[in-house]
Design an enzyme around this catalytic site. Structure first.
Site, PDB file in Angstrom:
ATOM      1  N   ASP A 396      -0.948  11.389  -7.652  1.00  9.56           N
ATOM      2  CA  ASP A 396      -0.915  11.985  -6.282  1.00  9.56           C
ATOM      3  C   ASP A 396      -1.391  13.544  -6.874  1.00  9.56           C
ATOM      4  OD1 ASP A 396      -0.302  12.787  -3.638  1.00  9.56           O
ATOM      5  OD2 ASP A 396       1.744  13.262  -4.141  1.00  9.56           O
ATOM      6  N   ARG A 790      -8.344  12.192   1.300  1.00  5.97           N
ATOM      7  CA  ARG A 790      -8.007  11.493   2.671  1.00  5.97           C
ATOM      8  C   ARG A 790      -7.600  10.020   2.439  1.00  5.97           C
ATOM      9  NH1 ARG A 790      -6.507  15.688   5.032  1.00  5.97           N
ATOM     10  NH2 ARG A 790      -7.876  16.831   6.647  1.00  5.97           N
ATOM     11  N   ASP A 816       5.055  11.650  -6.103  1.00 10.07           N
ATOM     12  CA  ASP A 816       6.515  12.338  -5.799  1.00 10.07           C
ATOM     13  C   ASP A 816       7.035  11.828  -4.293  1.00 10.07           C
ATOM     14  OD1 ASP A 816       6.205  15.566  -4.337  1.00 10.07           O
ATOM     15  OD2 ASP A 816       4.651  14.112  -4.542  1.00 10.07           O
ATOM     16  N   ASN A 819       4.612   8.316   0.151  1.00 12.98           N
ATOM     17  CA  ASN A 819       3.342   7.970   0.550  1.00 12.98           C
ATOM     18  C   ASN A 819       2.969   7.232  -0.827  1.00 12.98           C
ATOM     19  OD1 ASN A 819       3.350  10.384  -0.571  1.00 12.98           O
ATOM     20  ND2 ASN A 819       1.214  10.802   0.195  1.00 12.98           N
TER      21      ASN A 819
END
Length: 1208
Positions: A396, A790, A816, A819
């Site tokens: 991420d 996105r 973290d 999602n």
């Protein structure tokens, strides 16, 4: 049958909708809903032994040894005493059973503790204290401050104003910040009046039990009216009531049907590639064992026919026993004798090694983050060696590569850009610590930690520029932040996203201070004047809308809609008159995001009273729908959010974490490919990619995939692949390498140079379609780094699954936030960062720590060492056991295939349990080829693990051949040395017992020397284990072969005096020496030639270490990484759904705070904010971010940089 711990009840029909009536137990019992008792334990006193043994014998190894034990009790077959198998089997079963029993006893204690908690239940118009287990669906219960919520309940009333309650949900989602819930006004009127509550007969119809923590749909029918129920009116079991004197609730779900228990499903069991390889090898070993036993059984049949008849005179056969039957019995006898090719101690040792290596991660002080008091944690103990084989890292961005601490940096208002500092000629100046800061002393309520440098913006505010005032008014009104004012002037903002906190803090400093809120109003101080806006609606944020709006009425009665969101979304909804301003603002947006800033666009519109009233009515009707409620609300939001007028844009900086560029550089040099999967816009992510060394200007090309149709995406991917490798073929499958499910493996293709790939979310959706996924995968895998922008949480998991499906590699996902959970669970290894977004990622992960930079230590040090140790352990373990077992095979040809053992039975029992257990464990827990510093200097040392070079099928068969040679030496050298040999005094020494003692002594010396050659790092513990095991062997041998034990139990200790008679002869020790040398000599020769002719990277580095005498050269100076490109732009909105309704229902409201009517000269102390760089920093944790913690050991990132060595 629940008494026996078995859920053998008739399966209940699937519930489609829950119906219940308050205070009507008889009605609710007719539906047979679950009670509130929970049961997480697996066993009880009666079922523990049978169930636990049943579970343990489902493991192939345990079942195999039980089968051997059955064979050993058959006299005609058994050639070994039963204890040779019983002792190790019982030991393993007992240890496992004790662990399982301890775990289950703890579960029983926990269940009893929870089930016997007391709560007040309204029964027969009186409050009675009842155990939790006796609470039923439809009961009304009373909770008090700091009590756990008993079941999933609908909030009826509370002691707080507007029927609010405050709850802590740490047990559900790991978040410790308080959340707010509010009862319906119609039930809130019941208060704590027992008579009214007892007369309450509302009926609830709602969704059936499920595990969705963030969603609830239902309706309450009471007094002829229907009221909508959602998640904000529900208190879930596992929450804790805080800052609330009392509340009443209606039980909707109990016990196993609560959302907490519904989420207690089993996590997917992850297995390492070595585990999977071991399963294949164990099957091969079984086949080989059958082959050896068949050869020996055939040999027995031939021997019985040719030689056996000579012995029938004094050893007559039993009636009907033919040579064929004798061979059949011999086969099973040798299955017993040769069983050590699959030793039961192997599995126990593997678990001990993994547990030990997990402790090393937990104890590593260099992975401890002192600022947050967060150590690294190995949350699973079964995946350590997999850390040494990672090929792909999926990361991420926000909060993982960056700090997720937002600082208001720049803004664009009505076409003018603010935030830069220019000299008198108009040239932009670099902002440093010495640059003059804006003085906010005119504002007594300003945050003293907020830093801004452009004086022009403050001047515009003071000159009452209408556009600037509207800009900051929007920031002060359009949000879901909760303000707390414990003392007058001491404002503390609690925001659900760092972006919102930074924006509201910026508005506060520029004179628009958000002060407090109620469910239907927002109070702000505008340039010293207290103003209260009526809050009519919040159009909440979600991942599809990517914007949020508020509808307010100002004190003069004017209706306005304020909106903020991503640029692409807002631009589609702007009025045509904004086209020129939109062009200028777009230039500013591109400039902001080119500097790696996160951007939002702000817009507004005025509303007519008549239209809004009609829209409000339709909004109420949609909000009470049970079917497609969200879809109908979205349509209404779309209708009103159009023809907006553009105000400007904000730019927030999300700084990189410390050491991220160096970490990515290290991983790249270790041939680990890093893919970033982020929800941010392409340009922002791309710029962060350049900042953190993921993308570099030196790359041949960075491909941008942004097609709007499957055909466009496929063409762009094919063009990129052709550019990287012009002669690439259309087929990239390797037919000869096929996975278990028939999926073919994609071949690794090498590009002509270094390339990067950036793909947009909508293009990724097409790229993941079955017809294009292979094209996408082939192209992406040829690139050095990949950035997917996105992307949704589901797409993150799909990308990971795609790589796992077609590439035989080990993947790691790191994130973290909530999602990232799907991605973390999908990868072979999941790593959670305990950051600013709660603990959801950590709770789902296999390993966790506080900073991304610790990943290089986890992989390059702990992972590589774990893999190296496990591979050495397996190679050596198979070697020592194969060598031990093959001696039996050779001996079979010299004992008439009679299934007689070579060794003493006691030696067979203790060989794996005592004589060789500790030395190999010592090597597997303490060995390291080079230390951590050299591992960082030479990240190429990691590459053999990715290629699985240390332990594979080839290495296994090499080990088997080595064992075969050693076993021949160990059998034939002692056999030849003792044949027709006499002692010094002329007495015979060539007996079976002396031969057995000599062979087993030679074996133990040989495997001990071989272990010494395998070890690269000798410690006092290793030395003690090796020498201590040899000493233990001689101590046990002399004791067991003594006269005293023989006289006590002659049948158990037949080797009387053998040790002292044999081991005092020089020729015996000469034989031991000769045998050991002959076993080791080929190994030494092979390794010497290999190092001279074809040295590995490990050999080269270890040679350098010896040359340098383990002293590190001075580390190179750390180069400052400069941002070299400003052509990228980006947009992001860090927010979560659900807070809009929370605010409008008043669930953010605290107890009334001390208010001030204007800019009184009061203290301005705040908490939760700190400056980062050029502007204010917002941290949802409430900790100062740039204050160095005391006694923090600063990690030197310099020593992790690789030194170019021409020798390598």
């Amino acid at each position: 049958m629940s008494f026996f711990g078995l859920d053998c009840v008739r399966k209940k029909e699937k519930e489609l909708e829950r119906k219940l009536r308050a205070n009507d137990r008889e009605y609710n019992l007719s539906f047979k809903y679950a009670t509130n008792a929970i049961k997480t334990s697996k066993y009880n006193v009666f079922t523990f032994l049978p169930l636990n043994l049943f579970e343990q014998f489902q493991r192939i190894a345990n079942a195999y040894f039980l089968f051997l034990l059955v064979l050993q009790v058959i006299p005609q077959i058994s050639s070994l005493s039963w204890f040779t198998t019983v002792v190790p089997l019982v030991l393993v079963l007992s240890v496992t059973a004790a662990k399982d029993a301890t775990d289950d006893i703890n579960r029983h204690k926990s269940d009893n503790h929870v089930n016997n908690r007391k709560v007040q239940v309204l029964i027969d118009r009186k409050l009675r204290s009842e155990k939790w287990m006796n609470v039923q669906v439809g009961d009304i219960i009373k909770l008090e401050n700091n009590q756990f919520v008993t079941a999933d309940i609908m909030l009826l009333s509370s002691s707080e104003p507007l029927n609010l309650v405050y709850i802590e949900t740490a047990e559900l989602d790991g978040e410790t910040n308080l959340k707010v819930r509010q009862a319906l006004p119609v039930t809130g009127d019941l208060g704590d009046d027992i008579e009214k509550l007892a007369d309450f007969n509302g009926e609830v119809r709602c969704e059936p039990p499920n595990n969705r923590l963030d969603r609830f749909t239902g309706t309450l029918t009471y007094a002829g009216q229907k009221y909508p129920l959602d998640n904000e009116k529900i208190l879930l079991r596992g929450c804790t009531l805080r800052n609330t004197e009392w509340c009443f609730g209606l039980v909707l779900f109990g016990g196993p049907e609560t959302k907490l228990m519904q989420n207690c499903g089993k996590t997917t069991f992850k297995r390492t590639s070595i585990d999977r390889l071991m399963n294949v090898l164990v099957l091969c070993i079984f086949v080989f064992l059958g082959f050896m036993c068949t050869v020996l059984a055939v040999g027995n049949s031939i021997w019985e026919n040719k030689e056996g008849s000579n012995f029938t005179v004094f050893l007559p056969r039993q009636d009907g026993n033919s040579a064929a039957f004798s061979a059949f019995l011999t086969f099973w006898s040798y299955v017993i004798i040769l069983n050590t090719v699959v030793p039961i101690s192997l599995y126990v040792s593997v678990e001990i090694i993994r547990l030990g290596n997990s402790f090393y991660i937990d104890w590593d002080r260099k992975m401890y983050y002192a600022r947050n008091d967060t150590p690294a944690e190995a949350r699973t103990t079964t995946l350590n060696e997999e850390l040494g084989q990672i090929k792909y890292v999926f990361s991420d961005k926000t909060g993982t590569l960056t700090q997720n601490i937002m600082t208001f940096n720049k803004c664009s208002i009505n076409g003018k850009c603010y935030g830069d500092v220019c000299d008198y000629t108009g040239q932009r100046l670099e902002i440093t610590e010495h640059t003059e800061r804006v003085d906010f002393s005119f504002n007594p309520l300003a945050d003293p930690r907020f830093i801004f440098h452009d004086h022009a913006l403050v001047e515009a505010v003071k000159l009452e520029n209408p556009e600037v005032h509207a800009f900051f008014r929007l920031l002060a009104l359009c949000h879901t932040v909760m303000a707390e004012e414990k003392k007058e002037g001491e404002l503390y903002y609690q925001a659900q996203s760092p972006d919102e906190g930074a924006l509201v803090t910026a508005a506060r400093n520029f004179g628009f201070v958000f002060r407090s809120r109620t469910p239907d109003s927002v109070s702000i101080v505008e340039m010293g004047q207290q103003r209260s806006y009526e809050l009519l609606a919040i159009l909440d944020f979600n991942n599809v809308r990517k914007r949020m709006s508020v509808i307010v009425r100002n004190p003069e009665g004017k209706l306005s809609l304020y909106c903020k969101g991503a640029d692409t979304i807002i631009y589609e909804r702007l009025h045509q008159s904004c086209s020129k301003l939109m062009d200028v603002t777009t230039e500013h947006l591109n400039e902001f995001a080119g500097e790696g800033l996160r951007t939002l666009v702000l817009a507004y519109k005025d509303l007519e009273e008549e239209y809004f009233n009609q829209w409000k009515q339709r909004h109420h009707e949609a909000s009470t729908e049970l079917d497609d409620r969200e879809g109908k609300l979205d349509e209404l939001y779309e209708e009103i959010e159009k023809d907006l007028l553009l105000l400007g844009a904000t730019a927030i900086e999300d700084k990189l974490q410390d050491g991220v560029p160096q970490t990515i550089e290290q991983l790249s040099k270790a041939d680990i490919k890093v893919w970033v999967l982020t929800g941010d816009k392409q340009e922002t992510a791309e710029n962060i990619g350049y900042s953190c060394n993921l993308l570099r200007e030196e790359m041949n090309e960075v491909f941008i995939i942004s097609g709007n149709s499957p055909e466009d995406v496929k063409e762009e991917l094919r063009h990129a692949r052709t550019a990287m490798k012009p002669d690439t073929a259309d087929t990239g499958l390797l037919p000869e390498r096929t996975l278990v499910k028939g999926v073919k493996v994609i071949a690794d293709e090498v590009a002509n140079g270094e390339y990067g790939l950036v793909i947009n979310g909508h293009s990724l959706a097409y790229a993941l379609e079955p017809s294009i996924e292979l094209e996408f995968l082939r192209t992406a895998c040829m690139c050095k780094s990949v950035m997917c922008c996105r992307v949704t949480p589901l797409q993150k998991a799909q990308v990971v699954e795609l790589v796992k499906k077609y590439k035989q590699v080990v993947t790691l996902a790191i994130g973290d936030g909530a999602n990232d959970v799907s991605m973390i669970k999908a990868a072979h290894i999941g790593v959670g960062i305990s950051g600013q977004e709660g603990m959801q990622a950590v709770l789902s992960s296999d390993f966790s720590f506080a900073q991304f930079r610790f990943l290089q230590r986890l992989l390059l040090v702990h992972g590589r060492w774990s893999y190296l140790r496990m591979c050495k352990f397996l190679r050596y373990f198979f070697y020592k056991n194969f060598t031990f077992t093959f001696v039996h095979f050779w001996y079979g040809f010299f004992c008439g295939f009679s299934a007689q053992t070579v060794y003493d039975e006691l030696f067979i029992t203790l060989y794996n349990l005592m004589y060789t257990a500790l030395p190999v464990l010592g090597m597997s827990l303490f060995d390291q080829d080079v230390n951590a510093e050299w591992s960082f200097q030479h990240p190429q040392l990691y590459i053999p693990g990715q290629l699985n070079l240390y332990f594979n099928k080839k290495a296994f068969f090499k080990c088997a051949l080595h064992s075969c040679y050693s076993s021949m030496v160990l059998f034939f050298i002692p056999y030849a040395a003792m044949q027709d040999t006499v002692r010094d005094d002329g007495k015979d020494v060539a007996d079976y017992q002396s031969f057995a003692l000599l062979t087993q002594t030679c074996l133990l010396f040989t495997v001990s020397i071989q272990l010494g050659m395998e070890m690269s790092y000798w410690t006092a513990v290793n030395t003690f284990f090796v020498l201590g095991s040899l000493a233990m062997y001689f101590a046990v041998t002399f004791t067991m072969y003594s006269n005293g034990l023989f006289l006590m139990l002659p049948s158990a200790f037949p080797f009387m005096g053998t040790a002292r008679n044999s081991l005092n002869q020089p020729n015996i020790w000469l034989t031991i020496l000769l045998t050991s040398i002959l076993c080791i000599l080929p190994v030494v020769t092979y390794r010497f030639l290999l190092i001279q002719i074809c040295p590995t990277i490990n050999d080269k580095v270890m040679f350098k270490v010896r040359q340098a005498k383990a002293t590190l050269p001075p580390p190179p100076r750390r180069a400052r990484i400069r941002r070299t490109s400003s052509r990228r732009s980006g947009y992001a909105f860090s927010h979560a759904q659900g807070y809009g309704e929370l605010v409008t229902s008043g669930r953010f409201l605290r107890r009334p705070a001390v208010r001030s009517s204007g800019f009184a000269n009061v203290g301005r102390t705040t908490t939760g904010f700190s400056p980062m760089g050029r502007s204010a920093g917002y941290s949802p944790t409430g900790r100062p971010q740039n204050v160095k913690a005391p006694d923090v050991e600063v990690t030197s990132l310099q020593m992790f940089r690789t030194i170019k060595d021409p020798a390598l």
